[in-house]
Motif scaffolding. Structure first.
Motif, PDB file in Angstrom:
ATOM      1  N   LYS A   1      -4.416   0.745   7.155  1.00  0.00           N
ATOM      2  CA  LYS A   1      -3.631   0.138   6.077  1.00  0.00           C
ATOM      3  C   LYS A   1      -4.232   0.432   4.699  1.00  0.00           C
ATOM      4  O   LYS A   1      -3.757  -0.116   3.691  1.00  0.00           O
ATOM      5  CB  LYS A   1      -3.542  -1.374   6.278  1.00  0.00           C
ATOM      6  CG  LYS A   1      -2.645  -1.817   7.430  1.00  0.00           C
ATOM      7  CD  LYS A   1      -2.550  -3.354   7.433  1.00  0.00           C
ATOM      8  CE  LYS A   1      -1.624  -3.862   8.496  1.00  0.00           C
ATOM      9  NZ  LYS A   1      -1.607  -5.355   8.529  1.00  0.00           N
ATOM     10  N   SER A   2      -5.242   1.259   4.645  1.00  0.00           N
ATOM     11  CA  SER A   2      -5.923   1.572   3.377  1.00  0.00           C
ATOM     12  C   SER A   2      -6.358   0.299   2.653  1.00  0.00           C
ATOM     13  O   SER A   2      -6.166   0.135   1.446  1.00  0.00           O
ATOM     14  CB  SER A   2      -5.028   2.414   2.460  1.00  0.00           C
ATOM     15  OG  SER A   2      -4.730   3.650   3.056  1.00  0.00           O
ATOM     16  N   ILE A   3      -6.946  -0.610   3.419  1.00  0.00           N
ATOM     17  CA  ILE A   3      -7.424  -1.879   2.863  1.00  0.00           C
ATOM     18  C   ILE A   3      -8.800  -1.664   2.239  1.00  0.00           C
ATOM     19  O   ILE A   3      -9.697  -1.134   2.881  1.00  0.00           O
ATOM     20  CB  ILE A   3      -7.478  -2.970   3.950  1.00  0.00           C
ATOM     21  CG1 ILE A   3      -6.068  -3.268   4.466  1.00  0.00           C
ATOM     22  CG2 ILE A   3      -8.157  -4.238   3.425  1.00  0.00           C
ATOM     23  CD1 ILE A   3      -6.041  -4.119   5.723  1.00  0.00           C
TER      24      ILE A   3
ATOM     25  N   ASP B   1      -2.159 -10.439   0.514  1.00  0.00           N
ATOM     26  CA  ASP B   1      -2.557  -9.226  -0.201  1.00  0.00           C
ATOM     27  C   ASP B   1      -4.063  -9.155  -0.436  1.00  0.00           C
ATOM     28  O   ASP B   1      -4.635  -8.059  -0.493  1.00  0.00           O
ATOM     29  CB  ASP B   1      -1.834  -9.168  -1.550  1.00  0.00           C
ATOM     30  CG  ASP B   1      -0.330  -9.161  -1.381  1.00  0.00           C
ATOM     31  OD1 ASP B   1       0.205  -8.102  -1.025  1.00  0.00           O
ATOM     32  OD2 ASP B   1       0.306 -10.218  -1.565  1.00  0.00           O
TER      33      ASP B   1
ATOM     34  N   PRO C   1      -0.599  -3.577   3.715  1.00  0.00           N
ATOM     35  CA  PRO C   1      -1.100  -2.265   3.310  1.00  0.00           C
ATOM     36  C   PRO C   1      -1.515  -2.251   1.843  1.00  0.00           C
ATOM     37  O   PRO C   1      -0.859  -2.860   0.997  1.00  0.00           O
ATOM     38  CB  PRO C   1       0.102  -1.343   3.553  1.00  0.00           C
ATOM     39  CG  PRO C   1       0.867  -2.025   4.655  1.00  0.00           C
ATOM     40  CD  PRO C   1       0.714  -3.489   4.401  1.00  0.00           C
ATOM     41  N   TYR C   2      -2.626  -1.578   1.584  1.00  0.00           N
ATOM     42  CA  TYR C   2      -3.215  -1.420   0.241  1.00  0.00           C
ATOM     43  C   TYR C   2      -3.815  -2.718  -0.301  1.00  0.00           C
ATOM     44  O   TYR C   2      -4.130  -2.805  -1.482  1.00  0.00           O
ATOM     45  CB  TYR C   2      -2.203  -0.858  -0.769  1.00  0.00           C
ATOM     46  CG  TYR C   2      -1.357   0.260  -0.228  1.00  0.00           C
ATOM     47  CD1 TYR C   2      -1.946   1.455   0.196  1.00  0.00           C
ATOM     48  CD2 TYR C   2       0.026   0.123  -0.097  1.00  0.00           C
ATOM     49  CE1 TYR C   2      -1.171   2.476   0.728  1.00  0.00           C
ATOM     50  CE2 TYR C   2       0.806   1.140   0.426  1.00  0.00           C
ATOM     51  CZ  TYR C   2       0.196   2.323   0.843  1.00  0.00           C
ATOM     52  OH  TYR C   2       0.951   3.341   1.370  1.00  0.00           O
TER      53      TYR C   2
END
Length: 331
Positions: A256-258, A215, A235-236
């Protein structure tokens, strides 16, 4: 007190193998400003930023003093100082905008200083301030993690100065699964001893070693890693990085909107000089040290703050094979 002091610095950019790359100097003793402490330095440590500045910032023949970690004793205080008084034992990481700590006496703003942990001697204390501040700000200011945070954190270079503190903080102050990277047997064991749940080899295929993904990533070495981050981060998720590779392209993280965060420990001293946040962080870390929650990352002690010993410490840092921190103690 005399009006000159000993210091270690440089006048031009030279390879560390050159005897003139770092020099013994005599420079004037500085006078404290309103919020300054004049600290008699007892020990300093070497960080990657020391090597980076020495190699890239040309002082044009004028002496420049390096050093961004110190532990010592307050000798004089400025007229507006309220947090400390002469005789206090302190630790701090200083400001990149001011002369460094590799000097007998050093000026530092009281608001970025903490009281030295009572349980550590000056050498063990000097190993921690810059790395502890960087690790703390990375976890709790940039990533905004809390005691209840869960998920997986990957710490690249976990046997290094920042990584070794960050592993300890993350393991003991959050509910994260902490995964460190290391390659040599001694560095792998060092990371496990600091509290990592497990260690993976950064020389191998991280995606294959982490099929479940992570994460969060702490990255001191981001060049060439964006594709790997895009693959292994869920993701996130988020990255916090302390390096600045040229031409870094983050577009691979978008699908993945990282999130990408930069961490620079010197930001507060440069842009928020009235903040006492780093004083408060160092106070909290000192309390954790004195409760045996966090331990010093000192691994190599060299007695004598002088140019010969400092060149040895810089050469070790440049090798990329250091575990923990190298500290020089006493003029």
């Amino acid at each position: 007190m005399t009006d000159v002091m000993r210091a270690v610095g440089y006048r031009k950019n030279l390879p560390i193998s050159d005897p003139s790359s770092l020099l013994d100097l005599e420079v004037p003793v500085p006078s404290p400003g309103e919020h300054d402490l004049l600290v008699r330095v007892k020990a300093v440590s070497v960080n990657p930023v020391d090597v980076k500045v020495r190699a890239s910032a040309d002082p044009g023949g004028e002496p420049r003093i390096l050093g961004f970690d110190a532990a010592g004793v307050v000798e004089k205080v400025g007229s507006a100082v309220t947090l400390f008084r002469p005789g206090d034992e302190v630790w701090y990481a200083g400001s990149i905008a001011r002369p460094g700590t590799d000097s007998e006496l050093h000026l530092v703003d009281e608001r970025i200083v903490g009281r030295k942990p009572a349980s550590l001697d000056f050498a063990a204390a000097a190993a921690l301030p810059l790395t502890a501040l960087t690790a703390w700000e990375s976890l709790f200011d940039r990533l905004r993690l809390t005691a209840g945070s869960t998920g997986r954190l990957l710490v690249l270079g976990a046997a290094g100065g920042v990584g070794a503190v960050l592993v300890q903080l993350a393991r003991r102050l959050t509910d994260l699964e902490v995964i460190g990277t290391a390659s040599r047997p001694e560095s792998r064991q060092y990371v496990l001893d600091r509290g990592a749940h497990r260690v993976v080899d950064h020389r191998g295929d991280l995606a294959a070693q982490l099929p479940e993904g992570v994460d969060y990533v702490f990255s001191p070495h981001s060049a060439g890693m964006i594709g790997t981050f895009a693959e292994i981060i869920r993701p996130y998720g988020a990255v916090v990085a302390i390096d600045e590779p040229e031409g870094l392209d983050l577009v691979g993280l978008k699908s993945k909107s990282i999130a990408w965060h930069w961490e620079l420990m010197f930001t507060r001293a440069l842009y928020d000089p009235t903040s006492t946040a780093q004083h408060e962080i160092l106070t909290q870390v000192a309390a954790l040290v004195d409760k045996n929650v966090i331990e010093s990352t000192l691994t190599t002690r060299i007695d004598g703050i002088n140019a010969i010993n400092m060149r040895k410490a810089h050469a070790a840092q440049e090798s990329g094979r250091t575990v923990g921190k190298t500290v020089l103690a006493g003029f």
